[in-house]
Design a protein around this motif. Sequence first.
Motif, PDB file in Angstrom:
ATOM      1  N   SER A 261       3.393 -96.868 -11.337  1.00 37.36           N
ATOM      2  CA  SER A 261       3.927 -95.500 -11.339  1.00 37.36           C
ATOM      3  C   SER A 261       4.111 -95.028 -12.764  1.00 37.36           C
ATOM      4  CB  SER A 261       5.257 -95.428 -10.582  1.00 37.36           C
ATOM      5  OG  SER A 261       6.244 -96.186 -11.251  1.00 37.36           O
ATOM      6  N   LEU A 262       3.913 -93.701 -12.947  1.00 36.52           N
ATOM      7  CA  LEU A 262       4.142 -93.044 -14.235  1.00 36.52           C
ATOM      8  C   LEU A 262       5.173 -91.951 -14.011  1.00 36.52           C
ATOM      9  CD1 LEU A 262       0.436 -92.708 -15.442  1.00 36.52           C
ATOM     10  CD2 LEU A 262       2.157 -94.296 -16.314  1.00 36.52           C
ATOM     11  N   ALA A 263       6.268 -92.033 -14.756  1.00 33.65           N
ATOM     12  CA  ALA A 263       7.349 -91.073 -14.592  1.00 33.65           C
ATOM     13  C   ALA A 263       7.224 -89.973 -15.624  1.00 33.65           C
ATOM     14  CB  ALA A 263       8.699 -91.764 -14.704  1.00 33.65           C
ATOM     15  N   ILE A 264       7.200 -88.701 -15.150  1.00 34.11           N
ATOM     16  CA  ILE A 264       7.194 -87.539 -16.039  1.00 34.11           C
ATOM     17  C   ILE A 264       8.640 -87.085 -16.175  1.00 34.11           C
ATOM     18  CG2 ILE A 264       6.205 -85.253 -16.462  1.00 34.11           C
ATOM     19  CD1 ILE A 264       4.042 -85.945 -14.436  1.00 34.11           C
ATOM     20  N   GLY A 265       9.345 -87.751 -17.064  1.00 30.82           N
ATOM     21  CA  GLY A 265      10.767 -87.480 -17.202  1.00 30.82           C
ATOM     22  C   GLY A 265      11.472 -87.724 -15.878  1.00 30.82           C
ATOM     23  N   ASP A 266      12.394 -86.827 -15.516  1.00 26.50           N
ATOM     24  CA  ASP A 266      13.055 -86.887 -14.212  1.00 26.50           C
ATOM     25  C   ASP A 266      12.542 -85.804 -13.279  1.00 26.50           C
ATOM     26  OD1 ASP A 266      14.049 -84.708 -15.510  1.00 26.50           O
ATOM     27  OD2 ASP A 266      16.169 -85.181 -15.203  1.00 26.50           O
ATOM     28  N   LEU A 267      11.309 -85.282 -13.597  1.00 22.03           N
ATOM     29  CA  LEU A 267      10.764 -84.172 -12.808  1.00 22.03           C
ATOM     30  C   LEU A 267       9.837 -84.649 -11.700  1.00 22.03           C
ATOM     31  CD1 LEU A 267       9.916 -81.751 -15.765  1.00 22.03           C
ATOM     32  CD2 LEU A 267      11.985 -81.781 -14.330  1.00 22.03           C
ATOM     33  N   ALA A 268       8.925 -85.548 -12.027  1.00 21.28           N
ATOM     34  CA  ALA A 268       7.928 -85.971 -11.044  1.00 21.28           C
ATOM     35  C   ALA A 268       7.475 -87.384 -11.362  1.00 21.28           C
ATOM     36  CB  ALA A 268       6.746 -85.014 -11.039  1.00 21.28           C
ATOM     37  N   THR A 269       6.861 -88.009 -10.375  1.00 23.59           N
ATOM     38  CA  THR A 269       6.339 -89.372 -10.509  1.00 23.59           C
ATOM     39  C   THR A 269       4.895 -89.382 -10.020  1.00 23.59           C
ATOM     40  OG1 THR A 269       8.530 -90.331 -10.139  1.00 23.59           O
ATOM     41  CG2 THR A 269       6.629 -91.776  -9.842  1.00 23.59           C
ATOM     42  N   TYR A 270       4.034 -90.006 -10.835  1.00 19.84           N
ATOM     43  CA  TYR A 270       2.618 -90.100 -10.474  1.00 19.84           C
ATOM     44  C   TYR A 270       2.279 -91.540 -10.134  1.00 19.84           C
ATOM     45  CZ  TYR A 270      -2.448 -90.126 -10.807  1.00 19.84           C
ATOM     46  OH  TYR A 270      -3.782 -90.291 -10.535  1.00 19.84           O
ATOM     47  N   ARG A 271       1.688 -91.736  -8.941  1.00 22.87           N
ATOM     48  CA  ARG A 271       1.205 -93.044  -8.516  1.00 22.87           C
ATOM     49  C   ARG A 271      -0.288 -92.915  -8.265  1.00 22.87           C
ATOM     50  NH1 ARG A 271       6.086 -92.278  -5.818  1.00 22.87           N
ATOM     51  NH2 ARG A 271       7.716 -93.797  -6.382  1.00 22.87           N
ATOM     52  N   PRO A 272      -1.109 -93.612  -9.049  1.00 24.06           N
ATOM     53  CA  PRO A 272      -2.561 -93.460  -8.894  1.00 24.06           C
ATOM     54  C   PRO A 272      -3.017 -93.962  -7.529  1.00 24.06           C
ATOM     55  CG  PRO A 272      -2.055 -95.301 -10.354  1.00 24.06           C
ATOM     56  CD  PRO A 272      -0.771 -94.599 -10.104  1.00 24.06           C
ATOM     57  N   GLY A 273      -3.962 -93.242  -6.952  1.00 23.82           N
ATOM     58  CA  GLY A 273      -4.497 -93.621  -5.651  1.00 23.82           C
ATOM     59  C   GLY A 273      -4.589 -92.411  -4.727  1.00 23.82           C
ATOM     60  N   THR A 274      -5.090 -92.670  -3.545  1.00 24.32           N
ATOM     61  CA  THR A 274      -5.294 -91.589  -2.562  1.00 24.32           C
ATOM     62  C   THR A 274      -4.459 -91.786  -1.305  1.00 24.32           C
ATOM     63  OG1 THR A 274      -7.191 -92.799  -1.646  1.00 24.32           O
ATOM     64  CG2 THR A 274      -7.643 -91.162  -3.366  1.00 24.32           C
ATOM     65  N   GLY A 275      -3.543 -92.722  -1.328  1.00 25.66           N
ATOM     66  CA  GLY A 275      -2.705 -92.962  -0.158  1.00 25.66           C
ATOM     67  C   GLY A 275      -1.656 -91.880   0.026  1.00 25.66           C
ATOM     68  N   LEU A 366      -1.928 -82.520 -15.689  1.00 24.15           N
ATOM     69  CA  LEU A 366      -2.657 -82.620 -14.424  1.00 24.15           C
ATOM     70  C   LEU A 366      -4.043 -83.184 -14.633  1.00 24.15           C
ATOM     71  CD1 LEU A 366      -2.071 -81.991 -11.487  1.00 24.15           C
ATOM     72  CD2 LEU A 366      -3.190 -79.788 -11.785  1.00 24.15           C
ATOM     73  N   ASP A 367      -4.734 -82.717 -15.669  1.00 25.94           N
ATOM     74  CA  ASP A 367      -6.076 -83.226 -15.944  1.00 25.94           C
ATOM     75  C   ASP A 367      -6.024 -84.694 -16.385  1.00 25.94           C
ATOM     76  OD1 ASP A 367      -7.110 -80.731 -15.352  1.00 25.94           O
ATOM     77  OD2 ASP A 367      -7.011 -80.041 -17.437  1.00 25.94           O
ATOM     78  N   GLY A 368      -5.053 -85.030 -17.234  1.00 25.86           N
ATOM     79  CA  GLY A 368      -4.948 -86.415 -17.703  1.00 25.86           C
ATOM     80  C   GLY A 368      -4.622 -87.382 -16.582  1.00 25.86           C
ATOM     81  N   LEU A 369      -3.779 -86.948 -15.655  1.00 27.87           N
ATOM     82  CA  LEU A 369      -3.414 -87.830 -14.547  1.00 27.87           C
ATOM     83  C   LEU A 369      -4.555 -88.015 -13.568  1.00 27.87           C
ATOM     84  CD1 LEU A 369       0.243 -86.595 -13.875  1.00 27.87           C
ATOM     85  CD2 LEU A 369      -0.476 -88.703 -15.009  1.00 27.87           C
ATOM     86  N   THR A 370      -5.297 -86.966 -13.300  1.00 24.68           N
ATOM     87  CA  THR A 370      -6.420 -87.098 -12.369  1.00 24.68           C
ATOM     88  C   THR A 370      -7.524 -87.987 -12.927  1.00 24.68           C
ATOM     89  OG1 THR A 370      -7.315 -85.022 -13.255  1.00 24.68           O
ATOM     90  CG2 THR A 370      -5.983 -84.889 -11.252  1.00 24.68           C
ATOM     91  N   GLU A 371      -7.663 -88.016 -14.259  1.00 24.35           N
ATOM     92  CA  GLU A 371      -8.660 -88.895 -14.857  1.00 24.35           C
ATOM     93  C   GLU A 371      -8.190 -90.354 -14.909  1.00 24.35           C
ATOM     94  OE1 GLU A 371      -9.406 -87.312 -18.678  1.00 24.35           O
ATOM     95  OE2 GLU A 371     -10.420 -85.497 -17.948  1.00 24.35           O
ATOM     96  N   LEU A 372      -6.888 -90.562 -14.835  1.00 25.36           N
ATOM     97  CA  LEU A 372      -6.335 -91.908 -14.873  1.00 25.36           C
ATOM     98  C   LEU A 372      -6.331 -92.481 -13.463  1.00 25.36           C
ATOM     99  CD1 LEU A 372      -5.038 -94.026 -16.758  1.00 25.36           C
ATOM    100  CD2 LEU A 372      -2.820 -93.046 -16.184  1.00 25.36           C
ATOM    101  N   THR A 373      -7.439 -93.086 -13.087  1.00 27.77           N
ATOM    102  CA  THR A 373      -7.571 -93.627 -11.740  1.00 27.77           C
ATOM    103  C   THR A 373      -6.817 -94.950 -11.623  1.00 27.77           C
ATOM    104  OG1 THR A 373      -9.599 -94.807 -12.312  1.00 27.77           O
ATOM    105  CG2 THR A 373      -9.828 -92.546 -11.510  1.00 27.77           C
ATOM    106  N   ARG A 374      -6.670 -95.366 -10.385  1.00 20.77           N
ATOM    107  CA  ARG A 374      -5.957 -96.613 -10.147  1.00 20.77           C
ATOM    108  C   ARG A 374      -6.666 -97.814 -10.779  1.00 20.77           C
ATOM    109  NH1 ARG A 374      -2.038 -98.443  -6.797  1.00 20.77           N
ATOM    110  NH2 ARG A 374      -2.161-100.631  -6.161  1.00 20.77           N
TER     111      ARG A 374
END
Length: 422
Positions: A261-275, A366-374
Motif C-alpha cells: 500500500s501507498l499512503a497519500i498523506g491521510d487522504l487516500a491509500t493506493y493498493r496496486p492491482g485490479t481487485g 493519478l498518472d504515476g500511480l497507474t503506471e506503478l503496477t503491482r
Amino acid sequence: MRTPHRISNDRVPFDGWQEESVPEQPAGAPGRYASPYDELADLDGDRRADNPLDDVLHEDPAYRDDEEWSPPDHRSRGRRRFGSLSLAVKGVVAVLVLTAFLALADRWAVLYAEHRAAQQLKKELKLTAAPEVEIQGFPFLTQLADRRVDELKVTVPDVAADRITLAKVQATAQDVRIEGDGLTGISGATVDRMQGEVLLSFADLNRELGASQVTFNGHGDNRVLARGTLPVAGHDLKVRADATIQRLGASGISTDIDNMSLAIGDLATYRPGTGADQGLHLTPKSVARLTAETDKARRMLSIPAIVHRVGVPASAVRQAERSDDKLSELTGSPRFVKKVMGMNLIDIAMDNPWLLQKLGIDPRLLDGLTELTRPELADRLSLAFQLPRLPGDHGYVRLRDVKVEKGGIRVDLSGAGLSVGG
C-alpha cells in the motif's frame, strides 16, 4: 682607655697539679709548650707513612705489563659450557631447535597454500576481492604429503546475487583432495563434503535499496516487513508491504510480496492491482471531510458513476439536492460512508479530475500511480536471489533451510563433490 689584655701561650701549672716532665727543648727554643696543631700534623704524617693504599695507588716502576688489553671471549666460554653438557641434554636441545624450524616451515607452507587457494577462488568465482581461506589441522606438511586436507574454511564477503548483494557466504569443506605435485605445483582440489551458510543483511539491503528509502525488518521465522517512502510523481508516498521468504529450488530464495500500500498523506491509500480492495481509496478522514461540506457532497452526487456505485436511488439524490437535511441524512449514514470508502477512484478521477483537487490530492499522482503496477512495485521490494554459479562441472550445492532473523535472512547450505581448478 683600657689597655687590651694579651693571651699568653705559656702554660702556668695550676696549684695542686702534678707537674709532668717536659721534654728537653732544643737550645734557643722558647720555654713553652708545643702548639696542639703541630701535634696533629705529626700524627697525620705518621698515618701517611703507614697508609696501606700507597702500595696500590703508586705503581711500582719495576713492574709493567707489556701485553695489550683485549675484551673477554664470551663465545669460547659458551662453547666450553655447551661442551660440558651431557649427550642427552644436547640431543634435547637439537630436537627443540629442529622442531622450531619445522613448525616455522609448516606455517609458511600453510600461508602459501591459503594464498594460492584464495587467488584461484577469486578467479573462478569472478569475485572483486579474494576470499579468506583458512586451512585447519597441524601439521600441514604431512597433509600435503598425503595430498589431502582435513578441513578448509572459506569466507566470501559481498557476493553479488541478482539485484542484491549477499553480506557473507561462509563454507567449511572437509576431506579436500589436492591435485598436483609438491607445494608450488598445486593445480586444483576436490571437496568431498561441504557445509555453510549465507547471510543477507537487512542493513546492506537498506543501503542498496535506499533509492526508495525503504527499510526491512524481520518478523517471525519467514516474514519481512518493508516500511518507508517511495517517490511517485514528485511526492514521497508512505509504502508498506509484507514479504514471505521461502526457498526456490536448490539454489534460490523467493519473496512473495503482499499487503502492499501507498499512503497519500491521510487522504487516500493506493493498493496496486485490479481487485475489489485494490486501487485508489479514500480514507475515513477524507470521507468525513467530504460529506461535512454540502457543496462538495452535492458535486460528488452529481457524478453518475459515484451514485451508481454507492447505490443511491435517484429519488434520494433529488431530495438531497433540494434539502440540506436530506443531504446530511444521506451522506451521514454508515452505509453511504462505507460505500464511498470502497470505491476505486482511479477511473472516476480520470473522468472527473476536479474530484481529486477538491480532496486535496495532486492530479499528477493519478498518472504515476497507474503506471506503478503491482509486479513493478513487488519487484522494487523483492528480496529474491540466486546463488552464483560455482566452479567446476561436478558436484552440487543445495539450500537447506531459510530463516529470518533480526539482522537479516540466514540460509543454510550443503554440498559435495565440488572441484576447483584442475
